[in-house]
Design an enzyme around this catalytic site. Sequence first.
Site, PDB file in Angstrom:
ATOM      1  N   ARG A   1      17.358   8.685 -19.080  1.00 40.77           N
ATOM      2  CA  ARG A   1      17.441   7.738 -20.360  1.00 40.77           C
ATOM      3  C   ARG A   1      18.878   7.035 -20.510  1.00 40.77           C
ATOM      4  NH1 ARG A   1      16.033  12.326 -24.348  1.00 40.77           N
ATOM      5  NH2 ARG A   1      17.316  13.383 -22.777  1.00 40.77           N
ATOM      6  N   ASP A   2      19.843   8.024 -20.222  1.00 40.33           N
ATOM      7  CA  ASP A   2      21.247   7.864 -20.470  1.00 40.33           C
ATOM      8  C   ASP A   2      21.655   6.868 -19.266  1.00 40.33           C
ATOM      9  OD1 ASP A   2      24.186   7.530 -20.445  1.00 40.33           O
ATOM     10  OD2 ASP A   2      24.148   9.433 -21.598  1.00 40.33           O
TER      11      ASP A   2
ATOM     12  N   SER B   1      19.656  11.858 -12.940  1.00 39.77           N
ATOM     13  CA  SER B   1      20.892  11.596 -13.349  1.00 39.77           C
ATOM     14  C   SER B   1      21.911  13.045 -13.408  1.00 39.77           C
ATOM     15  CB  SER B   1      21.094  10.766 -14.353  1.00 39.77           C
ATOM     16  OG  SER B   1      20.469  11.469 -15.436  1.00 39.77           O
ATOM     17  N   SER B   2      21.200  14.146 -13.236  1.00 42.25           N
ATOM     18  CA  SER B   2      22.076  15.152 -13.636  1.00 42.25           C
ATOM     19  C   SER B   2      21.392  16.568 -12.787  1.00 42.25           C
ATOM     20  CB  SER B   2      21.877  15.584 -15.144  1.00 42.25           C
ATOM     21  OG  SER B   2      22.399  16.820 -15.384  1.00 42.25           O
ATOM     22  N   GLY B   3      22.016  17.525 -12.698  1.00 43.13           N
ATOM     23  CA  GLY B   3      21.543  18.874 -12.149  1.00 43.13           C
ATOM     24  C   GLY B   3      20.650  18.787 -10.968  1.00 43.13           C
TER      25      GLY B   3
ATOM     26  N   GLY C   1      14.607  12.447 -13.892  1.00 43.82           N
ATOM     27  CA  GLY C   1      15.651  13.583 -14.342  1.00 43.82           C
ATOM     28  C   GLY C   1      16.493  13.297 -13.142  1.00 43.82           C
TER      29      GLY C   1
ATOM     30  N   TYR D   1       9.234  27.264 -24.062  1.00 43.77           N
ATOM     31  CA  TYR D   1       9.592  26.316 -22.488  1.00 43.77           C
ATOM     32  C   TYR D   1       8.255  26.925 -21.687  1.00 43.77           C
ATOM     33  CZ  TYR D   1      12.261  25.615 -18.474  1.00 43.77           C
ATOM     34  OH  TYR D   1      12.635  25.496 -17.179  1.00 43.77           O
TER      35      TYR D   1
ATOM     36  N   LYS E   1       5.834  24.619 -18.706  1.00 33.44           N
ATOM     37  CA  LYS E   1       5.988  24.864 -17.191  1.00 33.44           C
ATOM     38  C   LYS E   1       4.634  25.320 -16.367  1.00 33.44           C
ATOM     39  CE  LYS E   1      10.238  23.241 -16.773  1.00 33.44           C
ATOM     40  NZ  LYS E   1      10.262  21.962 -15.897  1.00 33.44           N
TER      41      LYS E   1
ATOM     42  N   LYS F   1      25.216   7.693 -17.565  1.00 34.80           N
ATOM     43  CA  LYS F   1      24.944   8.762 -16.571  1.00 34.80           C
ATOM     44  C   LYS F   1      24.167   8.508 -15.319  1.00 34.80           C
ATOM     45  CE  LYS F   1      22.802  12.343 -18.714  1.00 34.80           C
ATOM     46  NZ  LYS F   1      22.129  13.636 -19.248  1.00 34.80           N
TER      47      LYS F   1
ATOM     48  N   SER G   1       8.793  23.115 -11.727  1.00 33.09           N
ATOM     49  CA  SER G   1       8.445  24.018 -12.723  1.00 33.09           C
ATOM     50  C   SER G   1       9.469  24.973 -12.946  1.00 33.09           C
ATOM     51  CB  SER G   1       7.133  24.729 -12.553  1.00 33.09           C
ATOM     52  OG  SER G   1       6.636  25.806 -13.409  1.00 33.09           O
TER      53      SER G   1
HETATM   54  N1  LIG Z   1      18.739  24.711 -14.541  1.00 34.04           N
HETATM   55  C1  LIG Z   1      17.803  25.718 -14.689  1.00 34.04           C
HETATM   56  O1  LIG Z   1      18.273  26.842 -14.825  1.00 34.04           O
HETATM   57  C2  LIG Z   1      16.539  25.502 -14.178  1.00 34.04           C
HETATM   58  C3  LIG Z   1      15.995  24.198 -14.599  1.00 34.04           C
HETATM   59  N2  LIG Z   1      14.568  23.966 -13.953  1.00 34.04           N
HETATM   60  C4  LIG Z   1      13.771  22.568 -14.331  1.00 34.04           C
HETATM   61  O2  LIG Z   1      14.525  21.925 -13.677  1.00 34.04           O
HETATM   62  C5  LIG Z   1      14.634  20.609 -14.177  1.00 34.04           C
HETATM   63  C6  LIG Z   1      15.837  19.938 -14.206  1.00 34.04           C
HETATM   64  O3  LIG Z   1      16.786  21.153 -14.990  1.00 34.04           O
HETATM   65  P1  LIG Z   1      18.369  20.759 -15.014  1.00 34.04           P
HETATM   66  O4  LIG Z   1      18.828  19.985 -13.690  1.00 34.04           O
HETATM   67  O5  LIG Z   1      19.010  21.923 -15.222  1.00 34.04           O
HETATM   68  O6  LIG Z   1      18.428  19.753 -16.075  1.00 34.04           O
HETATM   69  P2  LIG Z   1      19.776  18.864 -16.641  1.00 34.04           P
HETATM   70  O7  LIG Z   1      19.708  18.792 -18.123  1.00 34.04           O
HETATM   71  O8  LIG Z   1      20.939  19.063 -15.958  1.00 34.04           O
HETATM   72  O9  LIG Z   1      18.968  17.471 -16.277  1.00 34.04           O
HETATM   73  C7  LIG Z   1      17.991  16.773 -16.740  1.00 34.04           C
HETATM   74  C8  LIG Z   1      17.530  15.511 -16.557  1.00 34.04           C
HETATM   75  O10 LIG Z   1      16.505  15.037 -16.979  1.00 34.04           O
HETATM   76  C9  LIG Z   1      16.728  13.680 -17.538  1.00 34.04           C
HETATM   77  N3  LIG Z   1      15.925  13.701 -18.992  1.00 34.04           N
HETATM   78  C10 LIG Z   1      15.668  14.630 -19.957  1.00 34.04           C
HETATM   79  N4  LIG Z   1      14.817  14.503 -20.560  1.00 34.04           N
HETATM   80  C11 LIG Z   1      14.466  13.293 -20.387  1.00 34.04           C
HETATM   81  C12 LIG Z   1      13.430  12.375 -20.788  1.00 34.04           C
HETATM   82  N5  LIG Z   1      12.620  12.686 -22.117  1.00 34.04           N
HETATM   83  N6  LIG Z   1      13.215  11.304 -20.364  1.00 34.04           N
HETATM   84  C13 LIG Z   1      13.573  11.195 -19.185  1.00 34.04           C
HETATM   85  N7  LIG Z   1      14.548  11.760 -18.655  1.00 34.04           N
HETATM   86  C14 LIG Z   1      15.026  12.945 -19.324  1.00 34.04           C
HETATM   87  C15 LIG Z   1      18.272  13.694 -17.961  1.00 34.04           C
HETATM   88  O11 LIG Z   1      18.679  12.502 -18.056  1.00 34.04           O
HETATM   89  P3  LIG Z   1      18.790  11.963 -19.815  1.00 34.04           P
HETATM   90  O12 LIG Z   1      18.815  13.124 -20.695  1.00 34.04           O
HETATM   91  O13 LIG Z   1      19.670  10.850 -19.765  1.00 34.04           O
HETATM   92  O14 LIG Z   1      17.275  11.417 -19.974  1.00 34.04           O
HETATM   93  C16 LIG Z   1      18.518  14.387 -16.757  1.00 34.04           C
HETATM   94  O15 LIG Z   1      18.808  13.431 -15.918  1.00 34.04           O
HETATM   95  C17 LIG Z   1      13.981  20.732 -15.416  1.00 34.04           C
HETATM   96  O16 LIG Z   1      12.851  20.260 -15.525  1.00 34.04           O
HETATM   97  C18 LIG Z   1      14.327  22.026 -15.766  1.00 34.04           C
HETATM   98  O17 LIG Z   1      13.186  22.520 -16.595  1.00 34.04           O
HETATM   99  C19 LIG Z   1      13.784  25.022 -13.641  1.00 34.04           C
HETATM  100  C20 LIG Z   1      14.201  26.312 -13.571  1.00 34.04           C
HETATM  101  C21 LIG Z   1      15.627  26.611 -13.558  1.00 34.04           C
HETATM  102  C1  LIG Z   2       7.513  41.185  -7.444  1.00 27.78           C
HETATM  103  C2  LIG Z   2       8.035  40.651  -8.848  1.00 27.78           C
HETATM  104  C3  LIG Z   2       9.518  39.998  -8.952  1.00 27.78           C
HETATM  105  C4  LIG Z   2       9.749  39.721 -10.274  1.00 27.78           C
HETATM  106  C5  LIG Z   2      10.977  39.192 -10.275  1.00 27.78           C
HETATM  107  C6  LIG Z   2      11.164  38.694 -11.890  1.00 27.78           C
HETATM  108  C7  LIG Z   2      12.541  37.946 -12.054  1.00 27.78           C
HETATM  109  C8  LIG Z   2      12.438  37.289 -13.463  1.00 27.78           C
HETATM  110  C9  LIG Z   2      13.477  36.323 -13.844  1.00 27.78           C
HETATM  111  C10 LIG Z   2      13.084  35.096 -14.235  1.00 27.78           C
HETATM  112  C11 LIG Z   2      14.212  34.355 -14.587  1.00 27.78           C
HETATM  113  C12 LIG Z   2      13.646  32.992 -15.323  1.00 27.78           C
HETATM  114  C13 LIG Z   2      14.508  31.897 -15.035  1.00 27.78           C
HETATM  115  C14 LIG Z   2      14.117  30.711 -15.876  1.00 27.78           C
HETATM  116  C15 LIG Z   2      15.090  29.423 -15.660  1.00 27.78           C
HETATM  117  C16 LIG Z   2      14.687  28.235 -16.337  1.00 27.78           C
HETATM  118  O1  LIG Z   2      13.783  27.615 -15.979  1.00 27.78           O
HETATM  119  C17 LIG Z   2      15.689  27.827 -17.367  1.00 27.78           C
HETATM  120  N1  LIG Z   2      16.971  28.501 -17.216  1.00 27.78           N
HETATM  121  C18 LIG Z   2      15.841  26.394 -17.572  1.00 27.78           C
HETATM  122  O2  LIG Z   2      16.945  25.893 -18.188  1.00 27.78           O
END
Ligand SMILES: NC(=O)C1=CN([C@@H]2O[C@H](COP(=O)(O)OP(=O)(O)OC[C@H]3O[C@@H](n4cnc5c(N)ncnc54)[C@H](OP(=O)(O)O)[C@@H]3O)[C@@H](O)[C@H]2O)C=CC1
Ligand SMILES: CCCCCCCCCCCCCCCC(=O)[C@@H](N)CO
Length: 337
Positions: A91-92, A68-70, A66, A191, A195, A95, A177
Site C-alpha cells: 500500500r505505502d 516492500s518490507s521484511g 508485501g 492470528y 494462517k 516504502k 503462513s
Molecule cells: N516476521 C515474522 O515473525 C513472521 C511473519 N510471517 C508472515 O510473513 C509475512 C510477512 O511478514 P513480515 O515480513 O514480518 O511483515 P512486515 O510487516 O515487515 O511487512 C508486511 C508487508 O505486507 C504489506 N502489507 C501489509 N498489509 C497489507 C495490505 N492490507 N495490503 C497490501 N499489502 C499489505 C506491507 O506493506 P504496506 O504496509 O505498505 O501495505 C509490507 O510490505 C506476513 O504474512 C506474516 O504473517 C510468518 C511467520 C513469522
Molecule cells: C515436534 C514438535 C516441535 C514443536 C516446536 C514448537 C515450536 C513453537 C514455536 C512457535 C512459534 C510461533 C511463531 C509465530 C511467528 C509469527 O507468525 C509472528 N511472529 C508473525 O509476526
Amino acid sequence: MSSEEGFSSAITDWLFINSWWLLLPFIMLLVVAAFIVAFVLLLYMISPLISPKPLKLNGAHVVVTGGSSGIGKCIAIECYKQGAFITLVARDEEKLLQAKKEVEKFAINDKQAQEKLGPVDMLVNCAGTSVSGKFEEVEVDRFKKLMEVNYLGSVYPTRAVITTMKERRMGRIMFVSSQAGQIGLFGYTAYSPSKFALRGLAESLQMEIKPYNIYVTVAYPPDTDTPGLAEENKTKPLETKLISETSGVCQPDQVAKIIVRDAVQGNFNSSVGPDGYMLSALTCGMSPVTSITEGLQQIVTMGLFRTIALFYLGSFDSIVRRCMIQREQSKAANKRE
Ligand SMILES: NC(=O)C1=CN([C@@H]2O[C@H](COP(=O)(O)OP(=O)(O)OC[C@H]3O[C@@H](n4cnc5c(N)ncnc54)[C@H](OP(=O)(O)O)[C@@H]3O)[C@@H](O)[C@H]2O)C=CC1
Ligand SMILES: CCCCCCCCCCCCCCCC(=O)[C@@H](N)CO
C-alpha cells in the site's frame, strides 16, 4: 527321521527352542520386511513422476505481495538475484520505491533493468500482519481484519493469476503462513486462524491445478526479524514471547532463501529450522507429497515427533500456568499495599 525333521531340529537345537514353529513370527516379519523394501524400491522407481520439474527463475516474472518490507522484500531480492523480473505489491508507495531501489542493487544483468514483464510465473502471497493478545483483550474487529488481510489478501491475487497460469500450463503459487499456522498458541487466537486458513486453501487449490503443472507452496516461518515482528512485539503477552522463544528468531534473508528454493522445486511444504521440520512432519495430515523421501520421512518419524511434541506441549502449559500464578500474586500484593 526324515531329513526335513533333521534340518528343523538342527535349527531348534541351535536356537535353544523346542519347536521350529516358534520361529514363524520371525519368518513372517522377514516376509513383511521384504515386501516393504520392495515397495520402497518401487516408489523410488516412480518418483520422477511425482516430483515436479523445477521452475527456471532466470527471466521469470515473479509478483510479491508485501514485497516492500521484511520477508517479502527478501524473497524479491532472492528471486532478483536469480535473474527474475519482479513486481512488488503493497500500500505505502514510499516504502515500495525504497524497496525497489534496494532490490535493484542486486541486478545480475542489463536486461533486468528494462523490466520486460509478461504473464506471472510465480506469485508470492506474503502481505500480512499480526496481532497478539489474550482472546478477550484483542479488539473484536481485529479478527475480521486479520482474515481479510492474511487470508482474503492471498485469495484475490491468486484469483488474478490462476486463469492465465492454467492456460499456460505452468506456474507457482506461494502462500506465506507461519508456524502459528500449524499450531495454535497462547496469544494468537486472532492470528492463527488466518494462517491455518491458508493451508486449507492451498491443499484444495493444489488438487485442482496439479494437472495444469502449477505447484503450490505453503511456507511456515518461525519468528523472523522484520519490522512486522518489531511491531507485534510491542503488545505481545509474556506467555507468547516465552513460548515462541522455543524456535528462536530467524533472519529474513535466510528464511527467504529457503522459501524460494522450495517454491522453485515445487515443494508443497516449506519449513525453516529443526523445529519447523518436526512441526511440518507432524502436521502433514493429508497434504500432498512432492517427493518420495518426504513421504517416507513422515511415515517413519510421526510417532517419535508426536512424543517430542507432548513434552513441548507440557512445557507450554507450565509456562502459561506459571505466568498466571505470577500475575495473581502481584495483583494480590498490589492490593495489600
Ligand atoms: N516476521 C515474522 O515473525 C513472521 C511473519 N510471517 C508472515 O510473513 C509475512 C510477512 O511478514 P513480515 O515480513 O514480518 O511483515 P512486515 O510487516 O515487515 O511487512 C508486511 C508487508 O505486507 C504489506 N502489507 C501489509 N498489509 C497489507 C495490505 N492490507 N495490503 C497490501 N499489502 C499489505 C506491507 O506493506 P504496506 O504496509 O505498505 O501495505 C509490507 O510490505 C506476513 O504474512 C506474516 O504473517 C510468518 C511467520 C513469522
Ligand atoms: C515436534 C514438535 C516441535 C514443536 C516446536 C514448537 C515450536 C513453537 C514455536 C512457535 C512459534 C510461533 C511463531 C509465530 C511467528 C509469527 O507468525 C509472528 N511472529 C508473525 O509476526
